[in-house]
Motif scaffolding. Sequence first.
Motif, short mmCIF file in Angstrom:
data_model
loop_
_atom_site.label_atom_id
_atom_site.label_comp_id
_atom_site.label_asym_id
_atom_site.label_seq_id
_atom_site.Cartn_x
_atom_site.Cartn_y
_atom_site.Cartn_z
N GLU A 177 -5.53 -3.52 -6.32
CA GLU A 177 -4.17 -3.38 -5.54
C GLU A 177 -3.84 -2.12 -5.66
OE1 GLU A 177 -0.84 -6.02 -7.25
OE2 GLU A 177 -2.41 -7.44 -7.93
N THR A 202 2.75 -4.59 2.49
CA THR A 202 1.23 -4.77 1.97
C THR A 202 1.22 -5.70 0.99
OG1 THR A 202 0.45 -2.70 2.68
CG2 THR A 202 -0.90 -3.71 1.36
N SER A 262 0.19 -9.84 1.12
CA SER A 262 -1.05 -10.06 0.16
C SER A 262 -0.69 -11.05 -1.11
CB SER A 262 -1.74 -8.71 -0.51
OG SER A 262 -1.90 -7.89 0.53
#
Length: 291
Positions: free
Chosen positions: A5, A30, A34
């Motif tokens: 990450e 993001t 995700s």
Amino acid sequence: MSWFESLILGLVQGLTEFLPVSSSAHLRLTAAFSGWKDPGAAFTAITQIGTEAAVLIYFRKDIGRIISAWARSLVNKEMRSDHDAQMGWLVIVGSIPIGVLGLLFKDQIEGPFRDLRITATMLIVIGVVIGIADRLAARDESGGKHRAPKQRKSLENLGVRDGLIFGICQAMALVPGVSRSGATISGGLFMGYKREAAARYSFLLAIPAVLASGLFETKDALEKGHVDWGPTIFATVIAFFCGYAVIAWFMKFISTKSFMPFVYYRIALGIVIIALVSTGALSPHAAESAG
């Protein structure tokens, strides 16, 4: 936060910090797309130290010259008319708005302002603003059938009033989705500055604000212990190298190209986010911040 990450988020920070697309929005998005926890305002501020380090190195000659001239002007009255010395003061003046507003709205910045509906709205609205500013600049540069090209201002024309306006534009970037570079550069274009001049001052103006914010968040994180330091430092290093490459490319890009690709991207992304939130496919609220 996992190391994977932090790698992805570091790349996102470096790629988007200097483009007029909003790095804070892309970090938030993001994580949301995700299924990760929101990295949070502290992570964003600390990783921005990496991208600002890239600015320090890329503009090291300009920065060194400005600091030297500004410091000498404190004791030498004759130096106060020097452009570099004046730039030092103008960077300080332009940093005041974001400093004041950042402290006043700290809780909102770390909370309600991270709502994806606000982010999407800002992506679209500021995208339109950038588009209008870009068109005005292009019209001045090219002239027209019955109009000669108009000479736009350079940084030598920058004064206190314009410096404060640049600073107010930069302060708008406290809201995810606005974009520090997008707001300040478009503000500069509206005031009649050349693209490269607006971008250069935008990058210089960001240095004290971002470094101060990053150091403040670092101190706060050390006291509260809510940051995964290993992954965060790793992301900051990744952001530095990626950000340096983006600065070099962007400074060449803006001298000859239009901002319209960024405008179309911002508007399209904002519409997609609104659609996903409206259908329930994406929560508008941040998951618990990673820590």
